[in-house]
Structure formats: C-alpha cells, structure tokens
Enzyme design. Sequence first.
Site, mmCIF file in Angstrom:
data_model
loop_
_atom_site.group_PDB
_atom_site.id
_atom_site.type_symbol
_atom_site.label_atom_id
_atom_site.label_comp_id
_atom_site.label_asym_id
_atom_site.label_seq_id
_atom_site.Cartn_x
_atom_site.Cartn_y
_atom_site.Cartn_z
ATOM 1 N N ARG A 206 -55.007 61.059 37.055
ATOM 2 C CA ARG A 206 -56.045 60.336 37.953
ATOM 3 C C ARG A 206 -56.924 59.537 37.273
ATOM 4 O O ARG A 206 -57.120 59.412 36.095
ATOM 5 C CB ARG A 206 -56.976 61.632 38.413
ATOM 6 C CG ARG A 206 -56.033 62.853 39.001
ATOM 7 C CD ARG A 206 -56.915 63.873 39.054
ATOM 8 N NE ARG A 206 -56.052 65.200 39.847
ATOM 9 C CZ ARG A 206 -55.402 66.008 38.855
ATOM 10 N NH1 ARG A 206 -55.357 65.817 37.628
ATOM 11 N NH2 ARG A 206 -54.683 66.996 39.813
ATOM 12 N N HIS A 313 -54.896 55.165 43.047
ATOM 13 C CA HIS A 313 -54.533 56.381 43.246
ATOM 14 C C HIS A 313 -52.911 56.457 43.731
ATOM 15 O O HIS A 313 -52.187 57.492 43.428
ATOM 16 C CB HIS A 313 -55.357 57.060 44.117
ATOM 17 C CG HIS A 313 -55.037 58.742 43.817
ATOM 18 N ND1 HIS A 313 -55.421 59.522 42.779
ATOM 19 C CD2 HIS A 313 -54.435 59.542 44.832
ATOM 20 C CE1 HIS A 313 -55.154 60.639 42.859
ATOM 21 N NE2 HIS A 313 -54.415 60.832 44.100
ATOM 22 N N ARG A 316 -50.219 57.242 41.108
ATOM 23 C CA ARG A 316 -49.991 58.505 40.611
ATOM 24 C C ARG A 316 -48.946 59.119 41.810
ATOM 25 O O ARG A 316 -47.995 59.826 41.108
ATOM 26 C CB ARG A 316 -51.370 59.556 40.989
ATOM 27 C CG ARG A 316 -51.107 60.974 40.694
ATOM 28 C CD ARG A 316 -52.668 61.422 40.871
ATOM 29 N NE ARG A 316 -52.322 63.078 41.064
ATOM 30 C CZ ARG A 316 -52.307 64.085 39.959
ATOM 31 N NH1 ARG A 316 -52.127 63.558 38.648
ATOM 32 N NH2 ARG A 316 -52.235 65.118 40.194
ATOM 33 N N TYR A 348 -47.331 76.275 32.517
ATOM 34 C CA TYR A 348 -47.854 75.293 31.473
ATOM 35 C C TYR A 348 -47.598 76.015 29.806
ATOM 36 O O TYR A 348 -47.217 75.369 29.140
ATOM 37 C CB TYR A 348 -49.117 74.772 31.525
ATOM 38 C CG TYR A 348 -49.798 74.252 30.640
ATOM 39 C CD1 TYR A 348 -49.572 72.885 29.987
ATOM 40 C CD2 TYR A 348 -50.817 74.767 29.933
ATOM 41 C CE1 TYR A 348 -50.016 72.423 29.078
ATOM 42 C CE2 TYR A 348 -51.375 74.333 28.738
ATOM 43 C CZ TYR A 348 -50.939 72.923 28.325
ATOM 44 O OH TYR A 348 -51.565 72.386 27.213
#
Length: 381
Positions: A206, A313, A316, A348
Amino acid sequence: MPRPKGGRRRFGSVRQLPSGRWQVRYRDPETNQLRSAEQTYATKTDAEVALTQIEADITRGQWFDPDGGKVKLRDYADAWLRERKLEESTRERYAIALRLHVQPMLGGRALGDITPARVRSWRAGLLSAGVGEPTAVKAYQMLRAIMNTAVDDGLIQRNPCRIKGADTYDVPERPVLTVPEVYAVADAIHPRWRALVLLAAFTTLRFGELAALRRRDIDLEARALWVRRNQAELNNGKLYDKAPKSRAGFRPVAFPAEIVPDLVEHLAHFAGRGPDGHLFLGTRGGQLRRSNFRDDWAAARVKAGVSPEAHFHDLRHTGNTLASQTGASTRELMVRMGHSTARAALIYQHMTSDRDRAIADRMGEAARKALGRPESGSSGT
C-alpha cells in the site's frame, strides 16, 4: 412465591398510591439504591407479578436499567469514542463520521428511542442527501458498534441496527494495468518515483507501507523487503507511522530480480541517508506524501497512455492479479498482501521465504515475456 413470616417479601415491595394504583419498588442490583418501576398497576396482583418478573430477570442476569435508554446518543457516542483505543487517523475518521453523518439526525435522541425504523430512515436520509454508499456503510458500521456497546453496558436490550446488507457495498471493478503499462508509467514518471511504481506493482504494498519504508527494510541480496509500519496522514497534514493492524501486516515481501537495478539506482540517488533514512522522499527532501506525488502520477499516466481511471492503488491490484496468474495460491496471496485476519496471520507463521521468492520469480518471468526481454541473472548486486 412464598413470603417469610410477618408477610414481608424477601425481594422488593408493592404499595398502593393515593390514586388507587399499585407501585413496585426494589433495590437496583448495580447501585443498591431503592427504585420504583417505570409504570404502576391497576391491581396488587398485577404489581406482584411484575415484581416477580423483575426478580427473575435480575437472577438470570437479564435485567437492564430502564433509565439507561434515556442517555442521549450524542453523549454516549462521545464517551464511546473517547474510551476506545484507536489510531489517531482512525479516531479522526470516526469523529468526522459522527459529526457529519450520525449526530445531526440521531444525536439528540435517547438510546432507547433509536428503533430499527429510525435507523432505516436515517440511512435512507444519508443516501438521498448524496452521501456516497461507502461513507454511509462506514457510518452505519460505526453506529452499530456503538449500539452493540450500549447493549453490553445494559442500557438497551437489543441493537436496532439490523438492516440486512447495510454494512456492505459493491466495490466497482478497478483497472488492471498490463506489465507494459506499468513500465510505460515507470518510464514516463520522474526518475525519483520509478522505483516506487515498480515496487508497488511487484510487491503490492500500500502507499502508506511504501512511504514508511527505511533503507534497513530492504535487502537487495535476498530480494526482499520488510513491512514493519504504515505511514498515516491526518487532516491537519501531520504524518506519523503506525503499526500494521494485525500480526499479518508485519511481513517480508519478495521482489523479482528484474527490478533490482532500478532499486540500486534509487538507493544511490534518491533515498534518505543512513539505515533509518526513508526509502522514498519528497522532491524537497521531506517525507513522501500523496499530495507531493499525485500530480506526477497523473502526468505520467497521461504520457504513458494509461487509462485516466487508473489510480496508484491499482498497482496493488495489478500485482495481485499478476501473482495469481503465475500460480500463487489464495493463502500465499493473503500472506503477501498482509491481510489482517487471524487465518492470514496463522498462515504467515508457517510460510517460507523461499516459496514467496518463487512467486516473485514467476512474476519477473511474466514481466520479461510481456516486455520481450531476455532472461536476466539472479544476482542483485
């Protein structure tokens, strides 16, 4: 219920008023103060039945303070916002939504007077006044959260925000740039921003995450960067770094070898000094802001012949689409994007950097093919 000897009740009392009606009195379970029921009754039997019901509600933990619903939404919402632990930018956004979209129509009403019908009327009023659907949705979500807390506090029995579908809206399909279009914008923009454009497309970070990067967050040899913070900006122009929303936001993200030369060039000429120097700086050496980059992006977009609807944006979205097309699984995409969900955070913890680098390698291979370039070496130095 049976009474103890002498005819006195173990819980509360009933008495006849001069008017002839019967009144119920009992001890408030929270303050232990004697209080009277909100209404009176025609007969002693009706009053005793009501008192028995109040006693049962208190025993079951279902009693709520009838006076609690008399609190004005304005006062309760102000306290709700003041007592919540929020980031500065989130607190500011909530305060603006309260002031502009909630308080004018509902602020003066008591909590107990805010019914589902009034919530529907309020929401319809926002939309008819031209408030955008995303803004109306966020205002509704905040009002629902406030009223949920009022339920938890025992001030009202049920949340009146029960409009099906009012907490979501359809996000319009955003443009997806092709790899040649990404490079066309990178070629057209000022050299200071070339690496910013390429990193946005090939790491899907971002804007705030990119603006917060430091020199020490990027490792050219490992071809990875670390997301440790997110830059936010308040309405008064103040910039500050905040932590990612969840553990999933703290993440390493690999990038393809194809953009390493661009990053080497950027570090040599445009990045801040020292390990803690910002990776991206404004044209005058200050921190990167949307306002000191927006015009350059718009001009480069026009020069490159890219759709005028394409926002920064959207890079992304472009990178996520490219990663998906090159075989990244949904789980891998969630990790790479830093999705703030418990599931993404758990994944993760178990995802290897080698697997993420493989995704970046396939993205780079797709970029080479799209640009008609020969295969480059894997070295980043």
